[in-house]
Design a protein around this motif. Sequence first.
Motif, short mmCIF file in Angstrom:
data_model
loop_
_atom_site.label_atom_id
_atom_site.label_comp_id
_atom_site.label_asym_id
_atom_site.label_seq_id
_atom_site.Cartn_x
_atom_site.Cartn_y
_atom_site.Cartn_z
N PRO A 163 0.82 -1.22 0.00
CA PRO A 163 0.00 0.00 0.00
C PRO A 163 0.85 1.27 0.00
CG PRO A 163 -0.91 -1.60 1.54
CD PRO A 163 0.42 -2.14 1.10
N TRP A 164 1.94 1.27 0.75
CA TRP A 164 2.84 2.42 0.79
C TRP A 164 3.45 2.67 -0.58
CZ3 TRP A 164 8.23 2.93 0.18
CH2 TRP A 164 8.81 4.09 0.71
N SER A 165 3.93 1.62 -1.21
CA SER A 165 4.58 1.79 -2.52
C SER A 165 3.58 2.19 -3.59
CB SER A 165 5.30 0.49 -2.93
OG SER A 165 4.38 -0.57 -3.13
N ARG A 166 2.37 1.62 -3.54
CA ARG A 166 1.35 2.00 -4.53
C ARG A 166 0.94 3.46 -4.37
NH1 ARG A 166 -0.83 -3.38 -3.59
NH2 ARG A 166 -2.24 -2.50 -2.03
N ARG A 167 0.84 3.91 -3.13
CA ARG A 167 0.44 5.29 -2.89
C ARG A 167 1.47 6.27 -3.42
NH1 ARG A 167 -1.38 7.59 3.07
NH2 ARG A 167 -1.07 9.82 2.67
N LEU A 168 2.75 6.01 -3.17
CA LEU A 168 3.79 6.90 -3.67
C LEU A 168 3.88 6.87 -5.18
CD1 LEU A 168 6.74 6.46 -1.15
CD2 LEU A 168 4.99 8.22 -1.21
N THR A 169 3.66 5.71 -5.77
CA THR A 169 3.67 5.61 -7.23
C THR A 169 2.52 6.40 -7.83
OG1 THR A 169 4.70 3.42 -7.10
CG2 THR A 169 3.66 4.02 -9.18
N ALA A 170 1.34 6.25 -7.25
CA ALA A 170 0.15 6.87 -7.80
C ALA A 170 0.19 8.39 -7.71
CB ALA A 170 -1.09 6.35 -7.09
N HIS A 171 0.90 8.93 -6.73
CA HIS A 171 0.92 10.38 -6.52
C HIS A 171 2.02 11.09 -7.31
CE1 HIS A 171 -1.49 10.19 -2.48
NE2 HIS A 171 -2.19 9.85 -3.54
N ARG A 172 2.76 10.38 -8.13
CA ARG A 172 3.74 11.05 -9.00
C ARG A 172 3.00 11.98 -9.97
NH1 ARG A 172 6.87 6.57 -12.04
NH2 ARG A 172 4.73 5.79 -12.22
N PRO A 173 3.66 13.04 -10.46
CA PRO A 173 5.05 13.42 -10.24
C PRO A 173 5.22 14.28 -8.99
CG PRO A 173 4.07 14.90 -11.82
CD PRO A 173 3.01 13.87 -11.49
N TYR A 174 6.43 14.24 -8.45
CA TYR A 174 6.79 15.06 -7.30
C TYR A 174 7.67 16.22 -7.77
CZ TYR A 174 5.05 11.07 -4.71
OH TYR A 174 4.25 10.06 -4.23
N PRO A 175 7.40 17.43 -7.31
CA PRO A 175 8.16 18.58 -7.81
C PRO A 175 9.61 18.60 -7.37
CG PRO A 175 6.69 19.26 -6.04
CD PRO A 175 6.32 17.84 -6.39
N ASP A 176 9.90 18.00 -6.23
CA ASP A 176 11.28 17.96 -5.74
C ASP A 176 11.41 16.83 -4.73
OD1 ASP A 176 10.23 18.98 -3.25
OD2 ASP A 176 10.40 21.00 -4.07
N LEU A 177 12.65 16.57 -4.30
CA LEU A 177 12.90 15.47 -3.38
C LEU A 177 12.20 15.67 -2.05
CD1 LEU A 177 14.36 12.84 -2.66
CD2 LEU A 177 16.36 14.22 -2.02
N ASP A 178 12.16 16.90 -1.56
CA ASP A 178 11.48 17.16 -0.28
C ASP A 178 10.01 16.76 -0.35
OD1 ASP A 178 13.75 18.09 0.93
OD2 ASP A 178 13.30 20.22 0.61
N ALA A 179 9.37 17.02 -1.48
CA ALA A 179 7.96 16.65 -1.64
C ALA A 179 7.80 15.13 -1.62
CB ALA A 179 7.39 17.23 -2.93
N LEU A 180 8.71 14.43 -2.28
CA LEU A 180 8.65 12.96 -2.28
C LEU A 180 8.86 12.41 -0.87
CD1 LEU A 180 8.62 10.14 -3.51
CD2 LEU A 180 11.02 10.49 -4.19
#
Length: 204
Positions: A76-93
Amino acid sequence: MTTLDNVTTHPTQHPLSTHTQSPRGPPLPAHRLPDLPGHLAIPEQSRGGPAALDLFNTAPAEAVQPVLLACLHSRPWSRRLTAHRPYPDLDALLAAADEAAYDLTPVELAEALAGESLPELPEDAYLAAHTALSAAQAAYEARFGHVFVICVDDLTPDEVLDRVLAAIRSRLANDPEEERIVAAEELRRLARGRLIRALRGTAP
């Protein structure tokens, strides 16, 4: 010019998982997820080429998922981060990764804990050190039902044993709910550090 065609996956292990047998005692396993397929191969950036975060944002989901699962064994953690791409910068990710880790349910946290193991001791650690750590870990698992997790990213190898032993003994006094919160925080820190290393092109 580097393109997404250069983004591939390949088998890998956490750097700490490579260990040579010491005559003073067998090593304990490093933080690793041996059943996971690998991490995103981020090429070295050339002048004018895309940044690692750009590749992370645009790579196919099937290439990104193994990267994230190697950072935290939670689908679930990995799917959520994948689905919310793109990230504007590393801090946002990293902020999104932290938030997703905080939102893990007890079942999801148990899944993530099942993918963890103890930090590795230095190669010259005495057998007595391995015995003491194994005994402390056994007591911890008997009390809480899962492996002890701790982020040691900020420690030198010589500091790991004392910090881990002290932390296990201290956390054995927690009640199960207190320890669930502490373990979840340590997993969040582990995932954050692994994600940063993955984007640098090194094994999580």
